[in-house]
Structures are given as structure tokens and as C-alpha cells.
Design a protein around this motif. Structure first.
Motif, PDB file in Angstrom:
ATOM      1  N   VAL A 139       0.954  -1.130  -0.118  1.00  0.00           N
ATOM      2  CA  VAL A 139      -0.025  -0.004  -0.187  1.00  0.00           C
ATOM      3  C   VAL A 139       0.862   1.440   0.011  1.00  0.00           C
ATOM      4  O   VAL A 139       1.661   1.376   0.921  1.00  0.00           O
ATOM      5  CB  VAL A 139      -0.997   0.118   1.186  1.00  0.00           C
ATOM      6  CG1 VAL A 139      -1.811   1.134   1.509  1.00  0.00           C
ATOM      7  CG2 VAL A 139      -1.830  -1.224   1.326  1.00  0.00           C
ATOM      8  N   VAL A 140       0.501   2.131  -0.980  1.00  0.00           N
ATOM      9  CA  VAL A 140       1.533   2.971  -1.282  1.00  0.00           C
ATOM     10  C   VAL A 140       1.236   4.508  -1.440  1.00  0.00           C
ATOM     11  O   VAL A 140       0.086   4.558  -2.131  1.00  0.00           O
ATOM     12  CB  VAL A 140       2.445   2.652  -2.553  1.00  0.00           C
ATOM     13  CG1 VAL A 140       3.392   3.951  -2.957  1.00  0.00           C
ATOM     14  CG2 VAL A 140       3.205   1.525  -2.702  1.00  0.00           C
ATOM     15  N   GLY A 141       1.631   5.378  -0.696  1.00  0.00           N
ATOM     16  CA  GLY A 141       1.172   6.824  -0.802  1.00  0.00           C
ATOM     17  C   GLY A 141       1.912   7.675  -1.857  1.00  0.00           C
ATOM     18  O   GLY A 141       3.283   7.408  -1.705  1.00  0.00           O
ATOM     19  N   LEU A 142       1.312   8.521  -2.579  1.00  0.00           N
ATOM     20  CA  LEU A 142       2.013   9.418  -3.259  1.00  0.00           C
ATOM     21  C   LEU A 142       1.299  10.706  -3.220  1.00  0.00           C
ATOM     22  O   LEU A 142       0.112  11.177  -3.521  1.00  0.00           O
ATOM     23  CB  LEU A 142       1.955   8.989  -4.790  1.00  0.00           C
ATOM     24  CG  LEU A 142       2.368   7.837  -5.343  1.00  0.00           C
ATOM     25  CD1 LEU A 142       1.982   7.325  -6.691  1.00  0.00           C
ATOM     26  CD2 LEU A 142       4.089   8.056  -5.293  1.00  0.00           C
ATOM     27  N   ASN A 143       2.180  11.765  -3.040  1.00  0.00           N
ATOM     28  CA  ASN A 143       1.887  13.201  -3.007  1.00  0.00           C
ATOM     29  C   ASN A 143       1.783  13.721  -4.418  1.00  0.00           C
ATOM     30  O   ASN A 143       2.187  12.982  -5.388  1.00  0.00           O
ATOM     31  CB  ASN A 143       2.469  14.138  -2.091  1.00  0.00           C
ATOM     32  CG  ASN A 143       3.785  14.382  -2.336  1.00  0.00           C
ATOM     33  OD1 ASN A 143       4.642  13.684  -3.127  1.00  0.00           O
ATOM     34  ND2 ASN A 143       4.251  15.480  -1.781  1.00  0.00           N
TER      35      ASN A 143
ATOM     36  N   LEU B 136      -6.824   9.950   5.815  1.00  0.00           N
ATOM     37  CA  LEU B 136      -5.596   9.209   6.080  1.00  0.00           C
ATOM     38  C   LEU B 136      -5.471   9.057   7.541  1.00  0.00           C
ATOM     39  O   LEU B 136      -4.571   8.067   8.066  1.00  0.00           O
ATOM     40  CB  LEU B 136      -4.362  10.397   5.871  1.00  0.00           C
ATOM     41  CG  LEU B 136      -4.140  10.942   4.402  1.00  0.00           C
ATOM     42  CD1 LEU B 136      -3.167  11.990   4.276  1.00  0.00           C
ATOM     43  CD2 LEU B 136      -4.057   9.465   3.379  1.00  0.00           C
ATOM     44  N   ALA B 137      -6.390   9.483   8.505  1.00  0.00           N
ATOM     45  CA  ALA B 137      -6.090   9.148   9.861  1.00  0.00           C
ATOM     46  C   ALA B 137      -6.884   7.641  10.066  1.00  0.00           C
ATOM     47  O   ALA B 137      -6.486   7.126  10.900  1.00  0.00           O
ATOM     48  CB  ALA B 137      -7.106  10.078  10.729  1.00  0.00           C
ATOM     49  N   GLU B 138      -7.593   7.111   9.038  1.00  0.00           N
ATOM     50  CA  GLU B 138      -8.130   5.767   8.976  1.00  0.00           C
ATOM     51  C   GLU B 138      -7.464   4.729   8.415  1.00  0.00           C
ATOM     52  O   GLU B 138      -7.658   3.335   8.242  1.00  0.00           O
ATOM     53  CB  GLU B 138      -9.415   6.037   8.332  1.00  0.00           C
ATOM     54  CG  GLU B 138     -10.404   7.055   8.974  1.00  0.00           C
ATOM     55  CD  GLU B 138     -10.540   6.751  10.605  1.00  0.00           C
ATOM     56  OE1 GLU B 138     -10.805   5.666  10.851  1.00  0.00           O
ATOM     57  OE2 GLU B 138     -10.672   7.759  11.165  1.00  0.00           O
ATOM     58  N   ILE B 139      -6.198   4.700   7.749  1.00  0.00           N
ATOM     59  CA  ILE B 139      -5.685   4.023   6.747  1.00  0.00           C
ATOM     60  C   ILE B 139      -4.143   3.769   7.230  1.00  0.00           C
ATOM     61  O   ILE B 139      -3.482   4.990   7.927  1.00  0.00           O
ATOM     62  CB  ILE B 139      -5.507   4.358   5.166  1.00  0.00           C
ATOM     63  CG1 ILE B 139      -4.748   5.544   5.034  1.00  0.00           C
ATOM     64  CG2 ILE B 139      -7.043   4.262   5.006  1.00  0.00           C
ATOM     65  CD1 ILE B 139      -4.841   5.901   3.522  1.00  0.00           C
ATOM     66  N   ALA B 140      -3.552   2.812   6.782  1.00  0.00           N
ATOM     67  CA  ALA B 140      -1.911   2.528   7.015  1.00  0.00           C
ATOM     68  C   ALA B 140      -1.206   2.219   5.771  1.00  0.00           C
ATOM     69  O   ALA B 140      -1.831   1.594   4.826  1.00  0.00           O
ATOM     70  CB  ALA B 140      -1.782   1.439   7.957  1.00  0.00           C
ATOM     71  N   LEU B 141      -0.111   2.959   5.603  1.00  0.00           N
ATOM     72  CA  LEU B 141       0.575   2.888   4.353  1.00  0.00           C
ATOM     73  C   LEU B 141       1.823   2.020   4.582  1.00  0.00           C
ATOM     74  O   LEU B 141       2.440   2.234   5.637  1.00  0.00           O
ATOM     75  CB  LEU B 141       1.092   4.435   3.595  1.00  0.00           C
ATOM     76  CG  LEU B 141      -0.206   4.975   3.547  1.00  0.00           C
ATOM     77  CD1 LEU B 141       0.249   6.461   3.311  1.00  0.00           C
ATOM     78  CD2 LEU B 141      -0.998   4.575   2.473  1.00  0.00           C
TER      79      LEU B 141
END
Length: 262
Positions: free
Chosen positions: A95-99, A170-175
Motif C-alpha cells: 500500500v503506497v502513498g503518493l503526493n 488518512l487517519a483511518e489507513i496505514a501505508l
């Protein structure tokens, strides 16, 4: 420098640097005719990016942060190499985050086209969480990518969604990992952005990730911008280009950041 958009980007950078420019000096720096610079400035004024003055132009407040379309051509080969190196850090199923930003857009493209992930199967190979509308637009057609888009208010300059609606999700997920594009990064001040709203959502992304990867070409290193994203100790990996000086990259390594030069 024949392409108009490349010249416009260069003129906007000069204006951002100096606050104003004169036609003759800009023509000399870009090695084009004064008539070409006048036409370019007239076009940028039409787009409300600059205000024309007698003999030149001054920057508009709205051009404080260059729109993404003008940033795309800057250091493009370096950004592509950085992106491929960064995308190679992602494991299948992550699970990847991208700004938002030009470098992270390239990371998204490199990730979406990685042969071992895009095998033609409809099964999810990677999950991407992003606050960038342009990245979402590119990834939504990739069947192997599960796409999660934050809410928020859109910034035209960067296509990023910012504000409380963006951070609440974002407070509800994990990356597993987050790839953060920055406006500047240095040892003393960490990762920074020109706009405080972007810095806030980027900081929220970083806090939700097990590994924080900053992606920044060498022009961003050793600099600082207005708003802090996170201190350097929160960054695990810095992916930059090979033209970054040894002195700069060694200072990041000495501070405990793994440096990858692509």
C-alpha cells in the motif's frame, strides 16, 4: 531553447528567483531574440501568470508556485531515473502513498508500468493512495492498481487536494511506503514545501507510512521552502539523481538517511 513551454517555464523560474525581469537580459540568458521574449511575456500575461511592465514583467502572486504543467519539463531525464529507482522499492501487494508533483507523477507512471506488477491480471498488484488528481487520472485505468483518492480542496497549481477533508481519510489507513515529492530538502530543516496546505497533507501521508521516501532531483537538495513537511529524521530514504554533489549526499547519509542516486 525552441519549445515555447520550455521558455515559459524558464521565464517563470527567473521571475520566481528575481521577482522581475527585463526583456533584454532574459533574451541574452535564454539565447533568443528580444521579440520572442516579448511574445512569451505577453502570452504569460494573458494566462495571468505575470504582469507586464515597461521593458519586462513582474511575477503575479498566483505564480508563486509554478503550475505543474510548467514544471514538467524541468530536469525531466533525472526525474524519470529517480522515478524508476523509487518504483523499484515497492513490493507486490504494498500500500503506497503518493503526493502531488512532477517527480511523484513519474513514480506513479513507473509503478503502473512495472512489468512484474502489470501482468494483465485484474487482481490488485499494488494499492495507491494519493491526493493528486492528475496521478489519480492516470492510475484509474490500470486494472491492477487499487486506487484510493483523498477528499479535499483542489489546488490548480499542483492538482493536489488539501485541507481537512484530505487529512481525515488518512487517519483511518496505514501505508507501507509513501513517496513524497518536495520543493526543498536539507539536513537542518528536513523536507519543505512552498505551500502550507500541501505541507500539511504531505505530513499526514508521511505519518501514516512505515517507510518515508523523499524523491527529489539535485536542484532541491540543500534548500528550504516556506512550510515544513517533516524533519529529516522522519525520512528513511532519499532518491535523487547522480548530479547531486558528494558533499550534499554525504550530509544526508551522515544524518541517517539512505541515499539512492539514480
Amino acid at each position: 531553447m525552441a519549445a515555447p513551454q520550455a521558455r515559459w517555464s524558464a521565464l517563470l523560474e527567473m521571475l520566481t528567483r528575481d521577482g522581475r525581469l527585463e526583456v533584454e537580459s532574459a533574451a541574452e540568458e535564454l539565447q533568443v531574440s528580444a521579440a520572442t521574449i516579448r511574445r512569451d511575456l505577453d502570452e504569460l500575461a494573458r494566462q495571468q501568470m505575470v504582469t507586464r511592465t515597461h521593458g519586462g514583467a513582474v511575477i503575479n502572486a498566483i505564480a508563486y508556485d509554478l503550475p505543474l504543467r510548467y514544471k514538467a519539463a524541468r530536469n525531466a531525464p533525472e526525474k524519470e531515473r529517480i522515478a524508476h529507482a523509487a518504483a523499484g522499492l515497492v513490493k507486490a501487494g504494498a500500500v503506497v502513498g503518493l503526493n502531488g508533483g512532477t517527480t511523484t507523477t513519474e513514480v506513479a507512471r513507473a509503478l503502473a508500468t512495472r512489468a512484474d506488477l502489470s501482468s494483465g491480471s485484474a487482481e490488485t498488484a499494488v494499492t495507491v493512495v494519493t491526493n493528486a488528481l492528475n496521478i489519480a487520472n492516470e492510475l484509474v485505468v490500470r486494472r491492477h492498481v487499487k486506487l484510493v483518492v483523498t477528499g479535499g480542496v483542489a489546488r490548480p497549481a499542483s492538482y493536489e487536494l488539501i485541507g481537512p477533508l484530505a487529512t481525515e481519510l488518512l487517519a483511518e489507513i496505514a501505508l507501507d511506503q509513501v513517496f513524497i515529492g518536495v520543493d526543498a530538502i536539507d539536513v537542518a530543516h528536513g523536507a519543505t514545501a512552498h505551500h502550507e496546505g500541501e505541507a500539511s497533507i504531505n505530513r499526514a501521508l508521511a505519518r501514516r507510512a512505515q517507510q518515508v521516501v523523499a524523491v527529489a532531483d539535485s536542484s532541491k537538495l540543500g534548500r528550504r521552502a516556506f512550510a515544513r513537511i517533516c524533519p529529516l529524521e522522519d525520512i528513511d530514504v532519499l532518491v535523487t539523481d547522480k548530479t547531486a554533489s558528494d558533499e550534499l549526499t554525504e550530509s544526508f547519509a551522515a544524518a541517517g538517511v539512505e541515499v539512492i542516486r539514480a
